[in-house]
Enzyme design. Structure first.
Site, PDB file in Angstrom:
ATOM      1  N   ARG A 278       0.811  -1.212   0.000  1.00 25.23           N
ATOM      2  CA  ARG A 278       0.000   0.000   0.000  1.00 25.23           C
ATOM      3  C   ARG A 278       0.853   1.276   0.000  1.00 25.23           C
ATOM      4  O   ARG A 278       0.529   2.255  -0.676  1.00 25.23           O
ATOM      5  CB  ARG A 278      -0.906  -0.012   1.231  1.00 25.23           C
ATOM      6  CG  ARG A 278      -1.948   1.092   1.277  1.00 25.23           C
ATOM      7  CD  ARG A 278      -2.567   1.191   2.669  1.00 25.23           C
ATOM      8  NE  ARG A 278      -2.965  -0.094   3.194  1.00 25.23           N
ATOM      9  CZ  ARG A 278      -4.208  -0.569   3.167  1.00 25.23           C
ATOM     10  NH1 ARG A 278      -5.171   0.154   2.642  1.00 25.23           N
ATOM     11  NH2 ARG A 278      -4.496  -1.753   3.696  1.00 25.23           N
ATOM     12  N   CYS A 344     -26.992  -4.479  -7.630  1.00 26.25           N
ATOM     13  CA  CYS A 344     -28.242  -4.625  -6.881  1.00 26.25           C
ATOM     14  C   CYS A 344     -27.970  -5.123  -5.464  1.00 26.25           C
ATOM     15  O   CYS A 344     -28.367  -6.223  -5.071  1.00 26.25           O
ATOM     16  CB  CYS A 344     -29.174  -5.579  -7.633  1.00 26.25           C
ATOM     17  SG  CYS A 344     -30.864  -5.559  -7.007  1.00 26.25           S
TER      18      CYS A 344
END
Length: 447
Positions: A278, A344
């Site tokens: 990271r 959804c």
């Protein structure tokens, strides 16, 4: 702005010398954009911070497995930390050297071990007694010797519980109190060379003292193992250095981290191995997304964009914060909004209750600090999916395992696992070169 390699020019956001508006127009959205310059500068910062120590830097592929990013780091001479056979394939395709690869991860399969040994990986980080015995059996069968450290955590990293790995209640590593007996067993097993100790306590860590505490415990163990006659040469401290995600939030400096390590290891005859991820790529990337609809729900506005949780899962998974910036800055009133995607699921969001400048349909937004564990989450650690194994058997009539020796099988794994079967995947500018251009678009190389 928690980004490296990005800046505004006349209110418009650029990556180095490239307009994000132009990239989105050419390639479409959602779109990942990375600054190759920022990635290289962060990698070099580690080398400079550890100057004077015998060390190797193995960039964590799980942070960003984009081939362009891996290739750029490979050209810098980086090693890599992997957690799957698919990640190893990507590293080799990108020009990385197998001998500079460390194979970590709690769930290595026998076929992945065999593939790694045949490819010539440098070492394995073993995370359980069962894995140790399996690796010994695979190596003995291949008449090879696998070099292995074991991970020995029991340090609180003070980070999000999903990315903490250093305590007994976590699935990673072996308890440090059991380590001496496990090392003694490993030394007796065929096919293994016991050469190091590994420790990884978690990710997104801001407290440098946590690393020092872990290092002290590992050094104490190394002294005991050496006293028992084991030839321990390497210490792998893993990764985990944090970065800022909010405007004005700064992570620990790589130089300060390196200074603490140099001080703690002064006079020690050990090779230090680090697995940063990271801190190298996180602030060097953005996710571009375009607003589709603006839905007013009274006290709150829903901004529906074309990027979804399968493109950037961190907000849904960790409730993490990413700054969401207008690519073209304009004077607009502030609103309270949820930025949501088209999947959804109620959990499909990039931000909730975010105070931000109003957005109109068609506006382009940049989700900041998206260079790490973002795009790669769409194909988590490049693992072989069950549907891919079924596809391979249906197509060839052979089991996936029996075809593993064929480069074609792993090529199928890597190319197909990158596809998201529920939605069209994001177009991506991978590091310096854009891959998977949309039909009719022109590929373009970033500076």
């Amino acid at each position: 702005m928690p980004l490296q390699g990005f800046a505004r020019r006349s209110g418009r956001l650029y990556c180095e010398d490239v307009s994000l508006e132009e990239l989105a127009e050419q390639a479409g959205t959602p779109l990942y954009v990375y600054s190759a310059t920022a990635i290289v500068e962060n990698y070099r910062a580690y080398a400079e911070a550890l100057a004077g120590l015998d060390h190797h830097i193995h960039v964590a592929v799980k942070a960003n497995s984009s081939l362009g990013v891996l290739a750029r780091l490979a050209r810098e001479g980086a090693g890599f930390d992997i957690v799957s056979g698919g990640e190893l394939f990507r590293v080799l395709q990108a020009g990385g050297k197998a001998r500079n690869v460390v194979f970590s991860g709690v769930g290595k399969t026998a076929e992945e071990m065999e593939y790694a040994i045949e490819s010539g990986v440098g070492s394995f980080n073993c995370e359980s007694e069962g894995e140790l015995r399996l690796l010994s059996g695979v190596a003995a069968k291949l008449d090879a010797r696998a070099r292995r450290p074991a991970r020995e955590p029991d340090v609180d990293a003070e980070t999000h519980p999903y990315i903490a790995t250093g305590l007994r209640e976590h699935k990673f590593g072996v308890p440090i109190d059991d380590a001496e007996a496990l090392y003694a067993e490993a030394a007796r097993l065929p096919g293994l060379q016991v050469r190091g100790v590994s420790c990884h306590i978690g990710s997104q860590i801001f407290n440098l003292q946590a690393f020092v505490d872990a290092l002290d415990r590992v050094l104490e163990l190394i002294d005991k193992l050496r006293a028992a006659g084991l030839d321990i040469r390497a210490l792998d401290l893993g990764g985990g250095l944090g970065v800022g995600y909010r405007d004005g939030e700064a992570g620990p400096a790589i130089a300060a981290y390196g200074a603490r390590l140099r001080e703690a290891l002064a006079g020690r005859d050990l090779t230090l191995m680090l697995e940063p991820g990271r801190s190298i790529v996180g602030q060097a990337g953005v996710l571009l997304t375009r607003a589709l609809y603006r839905k007013d729900a009274g006290k709150k506005v829903f901004l529906i964009v074309d990027a979804a949780m399968n493109d950037l899962i961190r907000p849904a998974l960790y409730q993490s914060h990413h700054e969401i910036l207008p690519v073209v800055e304009e004077q607009r009133q502030a609103i309270l909004a949820d930025v949501v995607g088209p999947v959804c699921e109620t959990g499909d969001f990039l931000a909730r209750d975010r105070e931000m400048a109003d957005v109109a349909p068609g506006d382009l937004l940049a989700v900041a600090t998206a260079g790490a564990t973002a795009s790669c989450c769409r194909r988590i650690t490049t693992r072989v999916r069950a549907w891919l194994k079924c596809w391979w058997k249906a197509r060839t009539g052979a089991s996936f395992a029996s075809a593993r020796r064929s480069k074609t099988s792993f090529a199928a794994n890597t190319l197909n696992v990158a596809l998201n079967i529920s939605r069209k995947p994001s177009h991506c500018w991978r590091g310096s070169v854009r891959l998977k251009p949309s039909p009719g678009s022109r590929a373009r190389v970033l500076p």
